[in-house]
Design a protein around this motif. Structure first.
Motif, PDB file in Angstrom:
ATOM      1  N   GLY A   1       0.755  -1.186  -0.200  1.00  0.00           N
ATOM      2  CA  GLY A   1      -0.032  -0.370  -0.187  1.00  0.00           C
ATOM      3  C   GLY A   1       1.095   1.083  -0.287  1.00  0.00           C
ATOM      4  N   ILE A   2       1.472   1.619   0.923  1.00  0.00           N
ATOM      5  CA  ILE A   2       2.815   2.660   0.895  1.00  0.00           C
ATOM      6  C   ILE A   2       3.801   3.194  -0.495  1.00  0.00           C
ATOM      7  CG2 ILE A   2       5.160   3.410   1.641  1.00  0.00           C
ATOM      8  CD1 ILE A   2       4.083   2.089   4.289  1.00  0.00           C
ATOM      9  N   ARG A   3       3.869   1.401  -1.295  1.00  0.00           N
ATOM     10  CA  ARG A   3       5.030   2.096  -2.412  1.00  0.00           C
ATOM     11  C   ARG A   3       4.136   2.168  -3.766  1.00  0.00           C
ATOM     12  NH1 ARG A   3       9.752   0.697  -3.734  1.00  0.00           N
ATOM     13  NH2 ARG A   3       9.106   0.413  -5.463  1.00  0.00           N
ATOM     14  N   LEU A   4       2.318   1.909  -3.291  1.00  0.00           N
ATOM     15  CA  LEU A   4       1.154   2.345  -4.039  1.00  0.00           C
ATOM     16  C   LEU A   4       0.884   3.820  -5.157  1.00  0.00           C
ATOM     17  CD1 LEU A   4      -0.956  -0.909  -4.635  1.00  0.00           C
ATOM     18  CD2 LEU A   4       0.640  -0.324  -6.262  1.00  0.00           C
ATOM     19  N   LEU A   5       0.779   3.320  -3.110  1.00  0.00           N
ATOM     20  CA  LEU A   5      -0.411   5.281  -2.529  1.00  0.00           C
ATOM     21  C   LEU A   5       1.698   6.024  -2.724  1.00  0.00           C
ATOM     22  CD1 LEU A   5      -2.644   4.450   0.290  1.00  0.00           C
ATOM     23  CD2 LEU A   5      -2.607   5.305  -2.258  1.00  0.00           C
ATOM     24  N   ASP A   6       2.593   6.115  -2.943  1.00  0.00           N
ATOM     25  CA  ASP A   6       3.711   6.888  -3.383  1.00  0.00           C
ATOM     26  C   ASP A   6       4.043   7.019  -4.642  1.00  0.00           C
ATOM     27  OD1 ASP A   6       5.881   7.468  -1.944  1.00  0.00           O
ATOM     28  OD2 ASP A   6       7.242   6.707  -3.214  1.00  0.00           O
ATOM     29  N   GLY A   7       3.250   7.460  -5.117  1.00  0.00           N
ATOM     30  CA  GLY A   7       3.145   7.869  -6.892  1.00  0.00           C
ATOM     31  C   GLY A   7       2.732   8.978  -7.509  1.00  0.00           C
ATOM     32  N   ASP A   8       2.563   9.368  -8.659  1.00  0.00           N
ATOM     33  CA  ASP A   8       2.062  10.910  -8.500  1.00  0.00           C
ATOM     34  C   ASP A   8       0.194  10.435  -8.392  1.00  0.00           C
ATOM     35  OD1 ASP A   8       5.016  11.378  -9.447  1.00  0.00           O
ATOM     36  OD2 ASP A   8       4.520  11.114 -11.456  1.00  0.00           O
ATOM     37  N   GLN A   9      -0.262   9.570  -8.485  1.00  0.00           N
ATOM     38  CA  GLN A   9      -1.483   9.834  -8.615  1.00  0.00           C
ATOM     39  C   GLN A   9      -1.927   9.005  -7.702  1.00  0.00           C
ATOM     40  OE1 GLN A   9      -3.590   9.815 -12.769  1.00  0.00           O
ATOM     41  NE2 GLN A   9      -2.329  12.362 -12.968  1.00  0.00           N
ATOM     42  N   PRO A  10      -1.955   9.057  -6.166  1.00  0.00           N
ATOM     43  CA  PRO A  10      -2.478   7.708  -5.429  1.00  0.00           C
ATOM     44  C   PRO A  10      -4.288   7.524  -5.277  1.00  0.00           C
ATOM     45  CG  PRO A  10      -1.703  10.115  -4.045  1.00  0.00           C
ATOM     46  CD  PRO A  10      -1.001   9.976  -5.448  1.00  0.00           C
ATOM     47  N   TRP A  11      -4.618   8.940  -5.019  1.00  0.00           N
ATOM     48  CA  TRP A  11      -5.800   8.989  -5.440  1.00  0.00           C
ATOM     49  C   TRP A  11      -6.873   7.533  -6.814  1.00  0.00           C
ATOM     50  CZ3 TRP A  11      -8.456  10.173  -9.461  1.00  0.00           C
ATOM     51  CH2 TRP A  11      -7.519  11.511 -10.315  1.00  0.00           C
ATOM     52  N   MET A  12      -5.835   7.796  -7.701  1.00  0.00           N
ATOM     53  CA  MET A  12      -6.291   6.583  -8.651  1.00  0.00           C
ATOM     54  C   MET A  12      -5.985   4.876  -8.197  1.00  0.00           C
ATOM     55  SD  MET A  12      -7.437   8.674 -11.379  1.00  0.00           S
ATOM     56  CE  MET A  12      -7.472   6.815 -12.415  1.00  0.00           C
ATOM     57  N   VAL A  13      -5.809   4.640  -7.574  1.00  0.00           N
ATOM     58  CA  VAL A  13      -5.632   3.610  -6.797  1.00  0.00           C
ATOM     59  C   VAL A  13      -6.116   3.331  -5.890  1.00  0.00           C
ATOM     60  CG1 VAL A  13      -3.715   1.856  -5.382  1.00  0.00           C
ATOM     61  CG2 VAL A  13      -2.530   3.900  -6.978  1.00  0.00           C
ATOM     62  N   VAL A  14      -6.888   4.794  -4.779  1.00  0.00           N
ATOM     63  CA  VAL A  14      -8.011   4.424  -4.241  1.00  0.00           C
ATOM     64  C   VAL A  14      -9.451   3.968  -4.977  1.00  0.00           C
ATOM     65  CG1 VAL A  14      -9.096   5.410  -2.536  1.00  0.00           C
ATOM     66  CG2 VAL A  14      -6.679   5.745  -2.981  1.00  0.00           C
ATOM     67  N   VAL A  15      -9.104   5.012  -6.264  1.00  0.00           N
ATOM     68  CA  VAL A  15     -10.267   4.816  -7.615  1.00  0.00           C
ATOM     69  C   VAL A  15     -10.575   2.724  -7.516  1.00  0.00           C
ATOM     70  CG1 VAL A  15     -11.187   5.507  -9.443  1.00  0.00           C
ATOM     71  CG2 VAL A  15     -10.683   7.266  -7.167  1.00  0.00           C
ATOM     72  N   TRP A  16      -9.084   2.921  -8.160  1.00  0.00           N
ATOM     73  CA  TRP A  16      -8.983   1.706  -8.475  1.00  0.00           C
ATOM     74  C   TRP A  16      -9.752   0.517  -7.608  1.00  0.00           C
ATOM     75  CZ3 TRP A  16      -6.576  -2.981  -7.467  1.00  0.00           C
ATOM     76  CH2 TRP A  16      -6.935  -4.129  -8.859  1.00  0.00           C
ATOM     77  N   PHE A  17      -8.920   0.242  -6.110  1.00  0.00           N
ATOM     78  CA  PHE A  17      -9.347  -0.535  -5.242  1.00  0.00           C
ATOM     79  C   PHE A  17     -10.940  -0.991  -5.415  1.00  0.00           C
ATOM     80  CE2 PHE A  17      -5.204  -0.827  -4.025  1.00  0.00           C
ATOM     81  CZ  PHE A  17      -5.022  -2.598  -4.044  1.00  0.00           C
ATOM     82  N   VAL A  18     -11.796   0.942  -5.370  1.00  0.00           N
ATOM     83  CA  VAL A  18     -13.006   1.108  -4.596  1.00  0.00           C
ATOM     84  C   VAL A  18     -13.322   0.644  -5.589  1.00  0.00           C
ATOM     85  CG1 VAL A  18     -14.895   2.665  -4.732  1.00  0.00           C
ATOM     86  CG2 VAL A  18     -12.807   3.114  -2.904  1.00  0.00           C
ATOM     87  N   GLY A  19     -12.996   0.940  -7.494  1.00  0.00           N
ATOM     88  CA  GLY A  19     -14.268   0.481  -8.329  1.00  0.00           C
ATOM     89  C   GLY A  19     -13.776  -1.589  -8.645  1.00  0.00           C
ATOM     90  N   ALA A  20     -13.240  -1.669  -7.513  1.00  0.00           N
ATOM     91  CA  ALA A  20     -12.994  -3.269  -7.671  1.00  0.00           C
ATOM     92  C   ALA A  20     -13.847  -3.806  -7.406  1.00  0.00           C
ATOM     93  CB  ALA A  20     -10.977  -3.770  -7.975  1.00  0.00           C
ATOM     94  N   ALA A  21     -13.184  -3.140  -6.124  1.00  0.00           N
ATOM     95  CA  ALA A  21     -14.748  -3.886  -4.988  1.00  0.00           C
ATOM     96  C   ALA A  21     -15.664  -3.427  -5.455  1.00  0.00           C
ATOM     97  CB  ALA A  21     -14.364  -3.517  -3.175  1.00  0.00           C
ATOM     98  N   LEU A  22     -16.553  -2.901  -6.206  1.00  0.00           N
ATOM     99  CA  LEU A  22     -17.455  -2.385  -6.161  1.00  0.00           C
ATOM    100  C   LEU A  22     -18.120  -3.637  -7.180  1.00  0.00           C
ATOM    101  CD1 LEU A  22     -18.347   1.559  -6.045  1.00  0.00           C
ATOM    102  CD2 LEU A  22     -19.404  -0.705  -4.427  1.00  0.00           C
ATOM    103  N   LEU A  23     -17.504  -3.441  -8.363  1.00  0.00           N
ATOM    104  CA  LEU A  23     -17.023  -4.840  -9.194  1.00  0.00           C
ATOM    105  C   LEU A  23     -17.549  -6.401  -8.885  1.00  0.00           C
ATOM    106  CD1 LEU A  23     -17.466  -4.691 -12.438  1.00  0.00           C
ATOM    107  CD2 LEU A  23     -15.017  -5.479 -12.327  1.00  0.00           C
ATOM    108  N   HIS A  24     -16.659  -6.235  -7.946  1.00  0.00           N
ATOM    109  CA  HIS A  24     -16.719  -7.521  -7.773  1.00  0.00           C
ATOM    110  C   HIS A  24     -18.218  -7.837  -6.758  1.00  0.00           C
ATOM    111  CE1 HIS A  24     -16.457 -10.675  -4.312  1.00  0.00           C
ATOM    112  NE2 HIS A  24     -15.075 -11.391  -5.919  1.00  0.00           N
ATOM    113  N   ASP A  25     -18.584  -6.814  -5.945  1.00  0.00           N
ATOM    114  CA  ASP A  25     -19.691  -7.137  -5.325  1.00  0.00           C
ATOM    115  C   ASP A  25     -20.581  -7.242  -5.542  1.00  0.00           C
ATOM    116  OD1 ASP A  25     -17.441  -8.141  -2.733  1.00  0.00           O
ATOM    117  OD2 ASP A  25     -17.995  -6.332  -2.069  1.00  0.00           O
ATOM    118  N   LEU A  26     -21.113  -5.972  -6.250  1.00  0.00           N
ATOM    119  CA  LEU A  26     -21.691  -5.680  -7.094  1.00  0.00           C
ATOM    120  C   LEU A  26     -22.481  -6.482  -8.732  1.00  0.00           C
ATOM    121  CD1 LEU A  26     -22.571  -1.677  -6.558  1.00  0.00           C
ATOM    122  CD2 LEU A  26     -23.555  -3.994  -5.339  1.00  0.00           C
ATOM    123  N   VAL A  27     -21.730  -7.251  -9.278  1.00  0.00           N
ATOM    124  CA  VAL A  27     -21.928  -7.242 -10.725  1.00  0.00           C
ATOM    125  C   VAL A  27     -21.165  -8.841  -9.957  1.00  0.00           C
ATOM    126  CG1 VAL A  27     -20.748  -7.693 -13.063  1.00  0.00           C
ATOM    127  CG2 VAL A  27     -21.358  -5.146 -11.718  1.00  0.00           C
TER     128      VAL A  27
END
Length: 171
Positions: free
Chosen positions: A29-55
């Motif tokens: 998590g520290i390595r992923l969020l260390d980049g230029d756009q850490p919010w994109m990683v958070v969006v990807w994780f939330v999107g992946a969780a929603l895609l998994h749980d809802l679809v």
């Protein structure tokens, strides 16, 4: 040691493995969020969780229920006078190869579906081999699963000279 197991509920090795997995997850998590756009990683994780749980979860739950309906539930009793015990857990011989094949497809779908051309330089393989290889791996997984199911059925059948289990007959 038994006092630890009674309080914790598992062995000390389990606790060590859980702590190591938390440490590895924190490091990733520290390595992923260390980049230029850490919010994109958070969006990807939330999107992946929603895609998994809802679809995906309802989709593969429905598929599993349909397979059990079409092929018969594992808890169904054997037919009267059949002489064979009911086959329990047979659905896992379908679930495991489907799961492994699905994970491979989900991981490598751009290559399998031929949507990417830049990996030829990295893999040294032409773009059109991935679909055939995925299908071959899927066929081998199902073939191995079928062989394991046959071996399980062979080993669980009653011996030739063994008496049949007592069955209650209807009056």
């Amino acid at each position: 040691m038994s006092g630890f197991r009674a309080r914790y509920g598992a062995s000390p090795l389990h606790l060590l493995l859980v702590l190591c997995s938390f440490a590895l997850t924190g490091y990733a998590g520290i390595r992923l969020l260390d980049g230029d756009q850490p919010w994109m990683v958070v969006v990807w994780f939330v999107g992946a969780a929603l895609l998994h749980d809802l679809v995906l979860l309802p989709l593969y739950t429905l598929t599993d229920r349909a397979a059990q309906t079409v092929l018969g539930r594992p808890s169904e009793p054997a037919a009267q006078g059949d002489g064979n015990p009911p086959m329990r857990g047979w659905i896992n011989y379908v679930r495991v190869p489907v799961f492994l094949s699905g994970v491979l497809l989900l991981t490598y779908f751009p290559l399998i579906l031929g949507q990417v051309e830049i990996f030829t330089a990295y893999t040294g393989l032409p773009d059109d081999v991935f679909l055939g290889r995925w299908l071959l791996i899927t066929a081998v997984l199902f073939g191995l699963s079928a062989l394991l199911l046959l071996a399980h059925m062979w080993n669980s059948r009653p011996a030739k000279g063994a008496p049949e289990p007592n069955r209650k007959s209807a009056p």
